[in-house]
Write a protein that holds these residues in place. Structure first.
Motif, PDB file in Angstrom:
ATOM      1  N   TYR B  88      82.062  43.266  73.962  1.00  0.00           N
ATOM      2  CA  TYR B  88      83.277  43.845  74.438  1.00  0.00           C
ATOM      3  C   TYR B  88      82.925  45.353  75.051  1.00  0.00           C
ATOM      4  O   TYR B  88      83.763  45.718  75.875  1.00  0.00           O
ATOM      5  N   THR B 109      93.514  39.735  78.316  1.00  0.00           N
ATOM      6  CA  THR B 109      94.741  40.363  78.311  1.00  0.00           C
ATOM      7  C   THR B 109      94.596  42.035  78.420  1.00  0.00           C
ATOM      8  O   THR B 109      93.899  42.733  77.751  1.00  0.00           O
ATOM      9  N   PRO B 129      91.665  47.380  69.706  1.00  0.00           N
ATOM     10  CA  PRO B 129      91.865  47.721  71.216  1.00  0.00           C
ATOM     11  C   PRO B 129      90.659  47.530  71.962  1.00  0.00           C
ATOM     12  O   PRO B 129      90.773  47.563  73.342  1.00  0.00           O
ATOM     13  N   GLU B 130      89.385  47.212  71.467  1.00  0.00           N
ATOM     14  CA  GLU B 130      88.125  46.852  72.167  1.00  0.00           C
ATOM     15  C   GLU B 130      88.585  45.554  72.991  1.00  0.00           C
ATOM     16  O   GLU B 130      87.428  45.278  73.835  1.00  0.00           O
ATOM     17  N   ARG B 131      89.326  44.945  72.372  1.00  0.00           N
ATOM     18  CA  ARG B 131      89.225  43.376  73.151  1.00  0.00           C
ATOM     19  C   ARG B 131      90.583  43.504  74.186  1.00  0.00           C
ATOM     20  O   ARG B 131      91.060  42.506  74.784  1.00  0.00           O
ATOM     21  N   LEU B 132      91.161  44.692  74.570  1.00  0.00           N
ATOM     22  CA  LEU B 132      92.003  44.758  75.523  1.00  0.00           C
ATOM     23  C   LEU B 132      91.263  44.876  76.826  1.00  0.00           C
ATOM     24  O   LEU B 132      90.198  45.752  76.913  1.00  0.00           O
ATOM     25  N   SER B 133      91.570  43.949  77.991  1.00  0.00           N
ATOM     26  CA  SER B 133      90.985  44.463  79.391  1.00  0.00           C
ATOM     27  C   SER B 133      89.518  43.904  79.364  1.00  0.00           C
ATOM     28  O   SER B 133      88.928  44.333  80.448  1.00  0.00           O
ATOM     29  N   VAL B 134      89.176  43.095  78.472  1.00  0.00           N
ATOM     30  CA  VAL B 134      87.708  42.468  78.747  1.00  0.00           C
ATOM     31  C   VAL B 134      87.993  41.116  78.347  1.00  0.00           C
ATOM     32  O   VAL B 134      89.025  40.520  77.789  1.00  0.00           O
TER      33      VAL B 134
END
Lengths: 311, 217
Positions: B88, B109, B129-134
């Motif tokens: 990520y 997402t 937050p590291e899983r947002l936009s990836v």
């Protein structure tokens, strides 16, 4: 199909929505810019002073890349795009951009013929990389057809030539390029028919074929028949108005094709069953591929009813 | 490849209860609308020969993953044990992998979302937050599998080092193990049954086998 049914049905191919008009803009502008660079290099042999067209081409490519920058989820990491030149056509496309801009700038500033040609070849390579990028995305049947690369290349050349002919309003000496425009438009039409035939033969989601069927006739008339006639007439009688009209039609149709390809006909693979399982004391049965027409190898085409079909 | 972890899903047993879907969501705290594992419900055939099949799907952890080839950042990688993972921290969220995947396994997402609008305490605690936009997808519960090297337990046999969906299946339909080991549970199961892999014709070499009949039938 209602939105509710689309959400409930994760089996059949569905229209992808991750790559939207911003992604389409990259293919539209990048391809047109690349095509314009190569034909401008050709035209510069007889017509010095076409530097504004190189500026236009650079602006188009830059516009495409800017649109992508607004689309990716982590734009501040954008330079990570260069990490996989070994296998990724997206990395390769990005790698072509800096030398393309550099040689285009050299053509503008120094007016070197060699710079025009190198920029032109890089523009052609840029369009090719875009076609290969689409083709590598095997999750979208309409894109993984090998003919999509030919389509992207020929339409990029057509759009570039169209823009060049539109510029005949300012450079009337470009009028003879109407013959080239007619030729590339005809080539694009042949490539399009071949692509569509191969797609039907290989099998495709029904949504893809419906989108292309709706697009086919206006694309043929507005994007090919009319531009060819107008381009030939313009070149023969020296009418820059006709030539510009032909150029705008040809370029606009190319942009429209790329939008349809990326945003309207890009249905996913969906799921299929070669066989249905044996359950209880029963026997296994034939499989199915919901939402597909043709192809599918060993699968028996079927017309399954989906759960909650009446929702 | 010394190990290759695969999943064998017995379609004869799956009842479409979605327990695996819920277990995955619980184990991985995926946001609303994102299902790393889900069970599809297909009806095929025409009356009177209509059949209904439940098809658990997720990332197929292909041996020839198209997502890895197209990824411009090398965020998507294939491990020596066959698991396909996403870093990520490198991913730029371009979505190229989503287009490349024929199994609809990946998603992105961009905004935090919660089940009931306002976040619950559990959602706050597990928000990453590291899983947002990836790009995100099923990773075969890689953290649990990696524990096997520490604890000496066997993925697919010992629940502590087995993917959550496998553990949760109430029908015993999902199996997990090393197909390179001829004595593993999956190797023996696949040897005694007929199976197919989804969209093999695309050359992805997926690591999920769907069992549809006994070998002797």
């Amino acid at each position: 199909m209602s939105g509710t049914r689309q959400i409930l049905d994760r089996v059949s191919p569905r229209l992808q929505r991750r790559w939207d008009a911003r992604a389409a803009t990259n293919f539209i502008c990048g391809g047109a810019g690349g095509g314009l660079l190569i034909v401008t290099a050709l035209a510069s042999l007889w017509n010095p002073g076409l530097r504004p067209l190189v500026v236009l081409a650079m602006a188009l490519v830059a516009a495409g890349l800017t649109a992508v920058w607004f689309e990716i989820g982590r734009p501040r990491r954008a330079f990570n795009v260069y990490r996989n030149v070994a296998t990724s056509w997206m990395s390769r496309e990005a790698m072509l951009a800096p030398p393309l801009f550099a040689f285009a700038a050299a053509a503008i500033i120094l007016n070197w013929s060699i710079a025009y040609w190198i920029a032109g070849l890089l523009g052609l390579a840029y369009a090719y990389a875009q076609g290969r990028m689409l083709c590598a995305n095997i999750g979208i049947p309409a894109w993984r057809q090998p003919g999509v690369v030919d389509m992207i290349l020929t339409t990029s050349l057509t759009e570039g030539t169209g823009l060049l002919c539109a510029a005949a309003l300012y450079w009337p000496a470009l009028a003879p390029f109407g013959f080239l425009l007619a030729a590339v438009v005809l080539l694009r039409f042949l490539v399009w028919r071949n692509y569509l035939a191969n797609l039907r033969r290989a099998g495709a989601p029904s949504g893809t074929l419906e989108a292309f069927d709706a697009f086919d006739s206006p694309f043929a008339w507005l994007g090919h028949a009319m531009p060819v006639l107008a381009a030939l007439a313009g070149a023969v009688i020296g009418s820059v108005l006709l030539l510009a009209f032909a150029g705008v039609l040809a370029a606009g149709a190319g942009a429209w094709f790329k939008y349809v390809l990326v945003c309207r006909a890009a249905f996913t693979q969906g799921f299929a069953l070669p066989r249905t399982p044996s359950r209880g004391g029963g026997a296994a049965g034939a499989g199915g591929a919901p939402g597909w027409i043709g192809g599918q190898g060993l699968l028996q085409p079927s017309v399954p009813r989906r759960r909650n079909e009446d929702v | 490849m010394s190990k290759r972890y695969v999943m064998a899903i017995d379609l004869r047993r799956c009842v479409g209860c979605q327990t695996c879907t819920a277990a995955c969501k619980s184990a991985n705290a995926t946001p609303p609308g994102v299902q790393w594992r889900r069970v599809l419900d297909l009806e095929t055939g025409e009356f009177p020969d209509v059949r209904r099949t439940f098809l658990p799907v997720a990332c197929m952890h292909c041996a020839n993953p198209p997502c890895m080839h197209v990824c411009p950042t090398t965020a998507t990688k294939k491990r020596d044990d066959g698991l396909v993972t996403i870093d990520y921290d490198i991913c730029i969220g371009c979505g190229n992998c989503i287009m490349a995947c024929p199994y609809d396994a990946r998603s992105i997402t961009h905004e935090p979302s919660y089940a009931y609008g306002e976040p619950m305490a559990s959602e706050i605690a597990r928000f990453d937050p590291e899983r947002l936009s990836v790009a995100t997808k099923c990773n075969f519960c890689v953290d649990r599998i990696d524990q096997a090297a520490v604890t000496g337990k066997t993925p697919g046999v010992d629940p502590e080092v087995t993917p959550a969906c496998v553990n949760s299946c109430i029908a015993g339909a999902i199996h997990f193990g090393d197909i390179m080991d001829p004595n593993s549970n999956v190797s023996q199961l696949l040897a005694s049954t007929k199976s197919f892999r989804m969209h093999e014709e695309l050359g992805t070499d997926p690591s999920v086998y769907y069992i549809w009949d006994g070998a002797e039938t």
